[in-house]
Design an enzyme around this catalytic site. Structure first.
Site, PDB file in Angstrom:
ATOM      1  CE  LYS A 211      35.903  47.792  79.207  1.00 18.46           C
ATOM      2  NZ  LYS A 211      36.966  47.791  78.167  1.00 18.46           N
TER       3      LYS A 211
ATOM      4  CE1 TYR B  87      33.434  45.371  79.961  1.00 18.45           C
ATOM      5  CE2 TYR B  87      31.507  46.660  80.570  1.00 18.45           C
ATOM      6  CZ  TYR B  87      32.483  46.318  79.647  1.00 18.45           C
ATOM      7  OH  TYR B  87      32.500  46.929  78.419  1.00 18.45           O
TER       8      TYR B  87
END
Length: 298
Positions: A158, A154
């Site tokens: 991002k 993640y």
């Protein structure tokens, strides 16, 4: 504030996406509500229409080939144009490095990073074809800025989104397309999986007000607290704002810095391992950067 504009929001069936869709419609925008869950997407569309707004659903999984083009095509088919994209769709598969499976890693990267790339590309092509500029608003995360335990995939996705934002800002400036990343901090279905936040999510779902310290000091509130920033960035009032990473949550607004050298030193004829070892302590004193999202919310 968005009268006459058409806004595409991915992952808009719940959470931040849903709150933003409702806020954008209230501000006058026609909204394309994308989600993988058909019932959730249609529920948001129905709520917007019942309030007198305009909205259509596009049910597809972001990150799959053709999904981005279908979403942009739906905007053009239903409303004749596209003015802004909020690339928000996401998924979590939290796991520490040594336990992370390839399929989980690929799903997170495909949805967040590849999905944002494909949606950004499809929107940019539409902006260039119709003229008049546009707005790309990309969802980043504190994990992508600072790292977070168990969120390697993640965080990588991002961080990559912010990197694309900076490049796209340069590439699309001539077409008067603004590109910004937002760093939202809100209690949602995704943050409910974080143990330190789970009690606050439960309290919010019971209808209890969030502690003032959580909203102000930590900048964590509800999904509805995120929506105003997206509405602003999609509006003409933000035509001069581009290339920025902007945080919002609870009562707090923040502007994140870009990576930059904070200290330099020279060693004639280049550095050796021995020279680095001898110099490192004094060179790095007071300058070593912290990592990790703060998770002490008491």
């Amino acid at each position: 504030m968005l009268s006459g504009k058409v806004l595409l929001i991915t992952g808009a069936g719940q959470g931040i996406g849903r709150a933003t869709a409702l806020a954008a419609a209230q501000a006058g925008a026609a909204v394309v509500v994308n989600d993988i869950d058909a019932d959730a997407a249609q529920s948001v569309v129905d709520e917007i229409r019942q309030s007198g707004g305009r909205a259509v659903a596009e049910v597809t999984a972001i990150g799959v080939n053709g999904a981005a083009e279908a979403c942009v095509g739906r905007a053009v088919e239903a409303f004749g144009r596209l003015d802004a994209l909020f690339s928000n769709a996401g998924v979590l598969r939290d796991s520490v490095l040594w336990k992370t499976e390839d399929d989980a890693f690929d799903l997170v990267l495909s949805t967040h990073l590849r999905g944002t790339f494909q949606c950004g590309r499809a929107a940019a092509r539409q902006f260039k074809a119709q003229g008049g500029g546009g707005s790309l608003i990309l969802a980043a995360s504190p994990a992508g800025q600072l790292g977070n335990f168990g969120q390697g995939a993640y965080a990588a996705a991002k961080a990559g989104i912010v990197g694309m934002m900076r490049s796209w800002t340069l590439e699309l400036a001539r077409d008067r397309v603004t590109v910004n990343a937002i760093v939202p901090t809100a209690l949602t279905r995704m943050t409910a999986t974080i143990p330190a936040l789970a009690p606050h999510v439960a309290a919010m779902e019971r209808g209890e007000p969030l502690p003032a310290q959580l909203r102000a000091r930590h900048g964590i509130g509800t999904a509805a607290d995120i929506a105003p920033l997206v509405v602003f960035l999609a509006s003409d009032a933000a035509r001069g704002v581009s290339g920025q990473c902007i945080g919002i949550g609870g009562d707090r607004l923040s502007l994140w810095s870009h990576p930059a050298e904070i200290r330099t030193d020279l060693h004639a004829q280049g550095w050796t391992p021995e020279a680095l070892a001898a110099q490192w302590e004094s060179f790095s004193d007071g300058a070593v950067q912290r990592v990790g999202v703060p998770l002490d919310f008491d």
